[in-house]
Scaffold this motif. Sequence first.
Motif, PDB file in Angstrom:
ATOM      1  N   LEU A  16       0.551  -1.650   0.354  1.00  0.00           N
ATOM      2  CA  LEU A  16       0.536   0.129  -0.025  1.00  0.00           C
ATOM      3  C   LEU A  16       0.902   1.434  -0.390  1.00  0.00           C
ATOM      4  O   LEU A  16       0.681   2.263  -0.839  1.00  0.00           O
ATOM      5  CB  LEU A  16      -1.339  -0.112   1.188  1.00  0.00           C
ATOM      6  N   CYS A  19       2.061   1.926  -3.645  1.00  0.00           N
ATOM      7  CA  CYS A  19       1.413   2.073  -4.993  1.00  0.00           C
ATOM      8  C   CYS A  19       1.260   3.675  -4.172  1.00  0.00           C
ATOM      9  O   CYS A  19       0.321   3.985  -5.455  1.00  0.00           O
ATOM     10  CB  CYS A  19      -0.193   1.338  -3.812  1.00  0.00           C
ATOM     11  N   VAL A  20       1.166   4.025  -2.865  1.00  0.00           N
ATOM     12  CA  VAL A  20       0.721   5.557  -3.003  1.00  0.00           C
ATOM     13  C   VAL A  20       2.012   6.140  -3.160  1.00  0.00           C
ATOM     14  O   VAL A  20       1.857   7.234  -3.887  1.00  0.00           O
ATOM     15  CB  VAL A  20       0.169   5.114  -1.144  1.00  0.00           C
ATOM     16  N   GLU A  23       1.720   6.515  -7.335  1.00  0.00           N
ATOM     17  CA  GLU A  23       0.447   6.712  -7.944  1.00  0.00           C
ATOM     18  C   GLU A  23       0.665   7.326  -9.389  1.00  0.00           C
ATOM     19  O   GLU A  23       0.197   7.034  -9.568  1.00  0.00           O
ATOM     20  CB  GLU A  23      -0.245   7.825  -6.863  1.00  0.00           C
ATOM     21  N   MET A  50      -2.860  -3.812  -6.517  1.00  0.00           N
ATOM     22  CA  MET A  50      -3.514  -2.571  -5.714  1.00  0.00           C
ATOM     23  C   MET A  50      -2.859  -1.876  -6.654  1.00  0.00           C
ATOM     24  O   MET A  50      -1.827  -1.000  -6.799  1.00  0.00           O
ATOM     25  CB  MET A  50      -1.995  -1.920  -4.545  1.00  0.00           C
ATOM     26  N   GLU A  53      -5.107   3.933  -4.429  1.00  0.00           N
ATOM     27  CA  GLU A  53      -5.613   4.342  -3.079  1.00  0.00           C
ATOM     28  C   GLU A  53      -7.068   5.299  -2.321  1.00  0.00           C
ATOM     29  O   GLU A  53      -6.449   6.282  -3.131  1.00  0.00           O
ATOM     30  CB  GLU A  53      -5.072   4.849  -1.451  1.00  0.00           C
ATOM     31  N   TYR A  54      -8.468   5.221  -2.421  1.00  0.00           N
ATOM     32  CA  TYR A  54      -9.133   6.176  -2.035  1.00  0.00           C
ATOM     33  C   TYR A  54      -8.829   7.082  -1.467  1.00  0.00           C
ATOM     34  O   TYR A  54      -9.362   6.430  -0.045  1.00  0.00           O
ATOM     35  CB  TYR A  54     -10.117   5.971  -2.541  1.00  0.00           C
ATOM     36  N   ARG A  55      -8.626   8.218  -0.882  1.00  0.00           N
ATOM     37  CA  ARG A  55      -7.928   9.039  -0.170  1.00  0.00           C
ATOM     38  C   ARG A  55      -8.762  10.267   0.100  1.00  0.00           C
ATOM     39  O   ARG A  55      -9.310  10.708  -1.535  1.00  0.00           O
ATOM     40  CB  ARG A  55      -6.800   9.025   0.826  1.00  0.00           C
ATOM     41  N   HIS A 127      -8.374   1.425   4.606  1.00  0.00           N
ATOM     42  CA  HIS A 127      -7.733   1.866   3.988  1.00  0.00           C
ATOM     43  C   HIS A 127      -8.411   1.809   2.639  1.00  0.00           C
ATOM     44  O   HIS A 127      -9.593  -0.048   2.563  1.00  0.00           O
ATOM     45  CB  HIS A 127      -6.672   1.773   3.252  1.00  0.00           C
ATOM     46  N   VAL A 129      -8.821   0.545  -0.987  1.00  0.00           N
ATOM     47  CA  VAL A 129      -7.734   0.107  -2.319  1.00  0.00           C
ATOM     48  C   VAL A 129      -8.587  -0.840  -3.493  1.00  0.00           C
ATOM     49  O   VAL A 129      -9.014  -1.077  -3.388  1.00  0.00           O
ATOM     50  CB  VAL A 129      -7.048  -0.492  -2.152  1.00  0.00           C
ATOM     51  N   CYS A 131      -8.495  -2.349  -6.699  1.00  0.00           N
ATOM     52  CA  CYS A 131      -7.195  -3.628  -6.813  1.00  0.00           C
ATOM     53  C   CYS A 131      -7.781  -3.441  -8.125  1.00  0.00           C
ATOM     54  O   CYS A 131      -8.869  -3.457  -8.934  1.00  0.00           O
ATOM     55  CB  CYS A 131      -7.342  -4.886  -6.192  1.00  0.00           C
TER      56      CYS A 131
END
Length: 171
Positions: A16, A19-20, A23, A50, A53-55, A127, A129, A131
């Motif tokens: 993760l 991944c961030v 991005e 992944m 990430e949806y933030r 979190h 995420v 995928c």
Amino acid sequence: LASAKELGILSTEEELRLCVQKEHERVTFAKSSIHNMGIVALCDLPRGSMVLEYRGERIRQAVADRREVLYRSQRKDIFLFGVSDPTNDDEPVVYDTTECGTIGRFMNHSCLPSTFMKILTLGGRMHLVWCARRDIAAGEELTYDYRFAEDDEESSRMQCLCGAPNCRGLL
């Protein structure tokens, strides 16, 4: 091509974080054939990896309901994403990315999506995420099945523009 996670090289938390960090090397905002703008893969993304990430701002459902009314009155595009929080007895929680959030808020719907949402709990935090549902080629638009409630009146539902062979016609 196996992901580092599949090869056992990275923990979920490390995957993760990577991944961030990567991005902007993996996805970009681009013109969409589905709806105005969307998200496109900049590199090949293997199945199960992944993607993004949806933030955004995490709020209670009651706050989201009030904001939705406000955003509609302001004629804004609305980006509210609701889920059950496994870290809090599955209480509903909403991520509001209408005014702040990641590029993930621009992922378009498809009835035959290229990604799926995974809810991860790491260090007591939830979190969201996306995928890869299958291998995704560089240049391909990333999509997700919004799974809007089908109990809404048909007249209030939006037309689906995904063009997939299994398109349901309405969101």
